[in-house]
Enzyme design. Structure first.
Site, PDB file in Angstrom:
ATOM      1  N   MET A  13       0.824  -1.214   0.000  1.00  0.00           N
ATOM      2  CA  MET A  13       0.000   0.000   0.000  1.00  0.00           C
ATOM      3  C   MET A  13       0.853   1.256   0.000  1.00  0.00           C
ATOM      4  SD  MET A  13      -3.169  -1.063   2.451  1.00  0.00           S
ATOM      5  CE  MET A  13      -2.119  -1.972   3.583  1.00  0.00           C
ATOM      6  N   THR A  14       0.757   2.006  -1.095  1.00  0.00           N
ATOM      7  CA  THR A  14       1.453   3.283  -1.225  1.00  0.00           C
ATOM      8  C   THR A  14       1.035   4.213  -0.092  1.00  0.00           C
ATOM      9  OG1 THR A  14       1.671   3.095  -3.593  1.00  0.00           O
ATOM     10  CG2 THR A  14       1.608   5.321  -2.719  1.00  0.00           C
ATOM     11  N   GLN A  40       7.869  -4.240  -2.806  1.00  0.00           N
ATOM     12  CA  GLN A  40       7.137  -4.364  -4.065  1.00  0.00           C
ATOM     13  C   GLN A  40       7.787  -3.414  -5.073  1.00  0.00           C
ATOM     14  OE1 GLN A  40       3.358  -2.544  -5.090  1.00  0.00           O
ATOM     15  NE2 GLN A  40       2.582  -4.517  -5.793  1.00  0.00           N
ATOM     16  N   TYR A  44      -0.117  -0.233 -14.305  1.00  0.00           N
ATOM     17  CA  TYR A  44       1.214   0.399 -14.295  1.00  0.00           C
ATOM     18  C   TYR A  44       2.108  -0.262 -15.359  1.00  0.00           C
ATOM     19  CZ  TYR A  44      -0.619   2.646 -10.169  1.00  0.00           C
ATOM     20  OH  TYR A  44      -1.406   3.378  -9.327  1.00  0.00           O
ATOM     21  N   GLY A  55       3.071  -6.051 -11.226  1.00  0.00           N
ATOM     22  CA  GLY A  55       2.647  -6.213 -12.620  1.00  0.00           C
ATOM     23  C   GLY A  55       1.163  -5.950 -12.801  1.00  0.00           C
ATOM     24  N   ALA A  56       0.561  -5.220 -11.853  1.00  0.00           N
ATOM     25  CA  ALA A  56      -0.904  -5.072 -11.826  1.00  0.00           C
ATOM     26  C   ALA A  56      -1.344  -3.621 -12.045  1.00  0.00           C
ATOM     27  CB  ALA A  56      -1.430  -5.583 -10.480  1.00  0.00           C
TER      28      ALA A  56
HETATM   29  C1  FMN Z   1      -3.782   3.370   0.380  1.00  0.00           C
HETATM   30  C2  FMN Z   1      -3.616   2.244  -0.609  1.00  0.00           C
HETATM   31  C3  FMN Z   1      -2.472   2.192  -1.383  1.00  0.00           C
HETATM   32  C4  FMN Z   1      -2.271   1.132  -2.276  1.00  0.00           C
HETATM   33  N1  FMN Z   1      -1.081   1.034  -2.969  1.00  0.00           N
HETATM   34  C5  FMN Z   1      -0.800  -0.077  -3.689  1.00  0.00           C
HETATM   35  C6  FMN Z   1       0.510  -0.301  -4.209  1.00  0.00           C
HETATM   36  O1  FMN Z   1       1.444   0.484  -4.008  1.00  0.00           O
HETATM   37  N2  FMN Z   1       0.702  -1.440  -4.928  1.00  0.00           N
HETATM   38  C7  FMN Z   1      -0.293  -2.348  -5.155  1.00  0.00           C
HETATM   39  O2  FMN Z   1      -0.063  -3.368  -5.819  1.00  0.00           O
HETATM   40  N3  FMN Z   1      -1.532  -2.167  -4.624  1.00  0.00           N
HETATM   41  C8  FMN Z   1      -1.789  -1.083  -3.888  1.00  0.00           C
HETATM   42  N4  FMN Z   1      -3.010  -0.953  -3.266  1.00  0.00           N
HETATM   43  C9  FMN Z   1      -3.999  -2.041  -3.367  1.00  0.00           C
HETATM   44  C10 FMN Z   1      -3.849  -2.990  -2.160  1.00  0.00           C
HETATM   45  O3  FMN Z   1      -2.642  -3.695  -2.194  1.00  0.00           O
HETATM   46  C11 FMN Z   1      -4.983  -4.025  -2.091  1.00  0.00           C
HETATM   47  O4  FMN Z   1      -4.937  -4.835  -3.255  1.00  0.00           O
HETATM   48  C12 FMN Z   1      -6.349  -3.370  -2.000  1.00  0.00           C
HETATM   49  O5  FMN Z   1      -6.359  -2.367  -1.005  1.00  0.00           O
HETATM   50  C13 FMN Z   1      -7.420  -4.408  -1.685  1.00  0.00           C
HETATM   51  O6  FMN Z   1      -7.194  -4.970  -0.407  1.00  0.00           O
HETATM   52  P1  FMN Z   1      -8.108  -4.513   0.861  1.00  0.00           P
HETATM   53  O7  FMN Z   1      -9.513  -4.585   0.371  1.00  0.00           O
HETATM   54  O8  FMN Z   1      -7.772  -5.524   1.911  1.00  0.00           O
HETATM   55  O9  FMN Z   1      -7.712  -3.116   1.212  1.00  0.00           O
HETATM   56  C14 FMN Z   1      -3.259   0.123  -2.407  1.00  0.00           C
HETATM   57  C15 FMN Z   1      -4.425   0.204  -1.631  1.00  0.00           C
HETATM   58  C16 FMN Z   1      -4.603   1.234  -0.729  1.00  0.00           C
HETATM   59  C17 FMN Z   1      -5.839   1.266   0.126  1.00  0.00           C
END
Ligand code: FMN
Length: 366
Positions: free
Chosen positions: A26-27, A102, A174, A170-171
């Site tokens: 999560m960014t 990641q 991007y 890879g998702a």
């Molecule tokens: C604040 C935030 C930042 C995220 N940044 C990324 C990221 O950097 N890379 C990525 O693959 N997914 C990112 N995601 C997606 C999450 O990894 C995850 O797939 C998504 O939140 C669904 O899971 P959850 O329902 O448990 O939150 C981000 C999600 C959130 C909420």
């Protein structure tokens, strides 16, 4: 329902996770100038102390001038940023945790809301931003070669700093995904083509270079999504056969685990079966998979960026699918962003103490 099966250890090459819970990447944008701070290290350490089986870092970008649209997203290159990451992995290991960065390149992307821009235009397979048209420049073959090397360099750096696994992003539309998608990849050289197996070439070469850089024993995870931003029903692979033709070459190139991103983990991937993306990826490749998407929460993550909160939900359906053998690991995003003790609370049945997710939690590293 018993959650005991999710607390069985899982061995993956050189590492053994103490349970099946993975912190989703999560960014957070708390790394000024691309350098992770002590607060970032403490944030990840709290998840290790909270018994997360494997922590995936936020996306962290490779050494390309235009790999990021955000000056506060961490770099995975350069002495200062790598020193910052060293503090992160040292604190996580000290707390008994396992962690993978990641590794990310955003590709062609909208400028950040702050107006900040990298010194060169964004780059992608055809310079296209999703279906919206031009947003950057088309990468030359030399750019592609240098980018593959940049992924390998970041992975090698991660391993030498002490990270115990690597994930490639890879998702979600991007750079790597821009090569997969025909809308954003209109190249006519060997990195493009009409079929998904042809457009797989860039990812395969990244995987091979990374595998070479990290050696045979370090677990390598690839995160993929069928959906694209603004095209949530889109599927790169429309049948199990197409999925096998996409994923098997990636497994052969060196991927150990497929991390299958869905917004809601219970949604079936194809008709005639309730298997989700992770279920099918495991079935067609035989590789372990990670599922993700609204685990333990009422709402999905895209809406959380627009201010939606989520309440705690039971995880019975997750357990049912896990016990059936659909997937091996489960990634939890927002529930863990908001509560570093979420895994412990699940283990100990302390469901009354679960707090859910408030979108205001995005404003700090709690
Ligand atoms: C604040 C935030 C930042 C995220 N940044 C990324 C990221 O950097 N890379 C990525 O693959 N997914 C990112 N995601 C997606 C999450 O990894 C995850 O797939 C998504 O939140 C669904 O899971 P959850 O329902 O448990 O939150 C981000 C999600 C959130 C909420």
């Amino acid at each position: 329902m018993s959650v005991a099966s999710l607390f069985q250890p899982f061995s993956l090459k050189s590492i053994t996770l103490k349970n099946r819970f993975v912190m989703a990447p999560m960014t957070r944008s708390f790394s000024p100038g691309g350098i992770p701070t002590d607060d970032v290290a403490a944030y990840y350490r709290r998840r290790a102390e909270g018994d997360v089986g494997l922590i995936l870092s936020e996306g962290t970008v490779v050494n390309r001038v235009a790999s990021s649209n955000d000056p506060n997203v961490p770099h995975f290159y350069g002495e200062a940023a790598l020193q910052g990451w060293k503090k992160v992995i040292d604190s996580v290991r000290d707390a008994g945790g396992l962690m993978a960065p990641q590794i990310w390149h955003m590709g062609v992307i909208n400028p950040h809301a702050s107006g900040w821009l990298p010194a060169e235009p964004f780059e992608g397979p055809s310079g296209l931003l999703r279906a919206d048209g031009k947003g950057g420049r088309e990468m030359s073959l030399a750019d592609i070669e240098a980018t593959i090397q940049a992924f390998a360099d970041s992975a090698a750096a991660a391993k030498s700093l002490g990270f115990q696994a690597i994930e490639l992003h890879g998702a979600h539309g991007y750079l790597i995904d821009q090569f997969f998608w025909d809308v954003t990849n209109q190249r006519t050289d060997r990195f493009g083509g009409k079929t998904l197996p042809e457009r797989n070439r860039f990812a395969i070469e990244v995987v091979k270079a990374v595998r070479q850089a990290i050696g045979p024993d370090c677990p390598l995870i690839l995160r993929l999504s069928q959906w694209k931003p603004g095209a949530f029903d889109y599927k790169l692979a429309q049948t199990p056969q197409e999925m096998e033709a996409w994923l098997q070459p990636l497994a052969d190139a060196g991927i150990d685990v497929f991390h299958c991103s869905q917004r809601r983990f219970w949604e079936p991937e194809f008709s005639d079966s309730d298997l989700n993306f992770a279920g099918w990826a495991k079935k067609v490749t035989g590789r372990p998979t990670i599922t993700v998407g609204s685990i333990g929460l009422s709402g999905e993550f895209i809406k959380s960026f627009r201010g939606e909160n989520s309440t705690p939900q039971p995880i019975d359906e997750l357990v049912r699918r896990f016990d059936r053998g659909d997937f091996d690991l489960v990634a939890v995003g927002r529930a863990l962003l908001s509560d570093s003790q979420w895994v412990r609370k699940i283990k100990e049945g302390r469901t009354a103490e679960l707090t859910g997710f408030q979108s205001s939690d995005l404003r700090q590293l709690q």
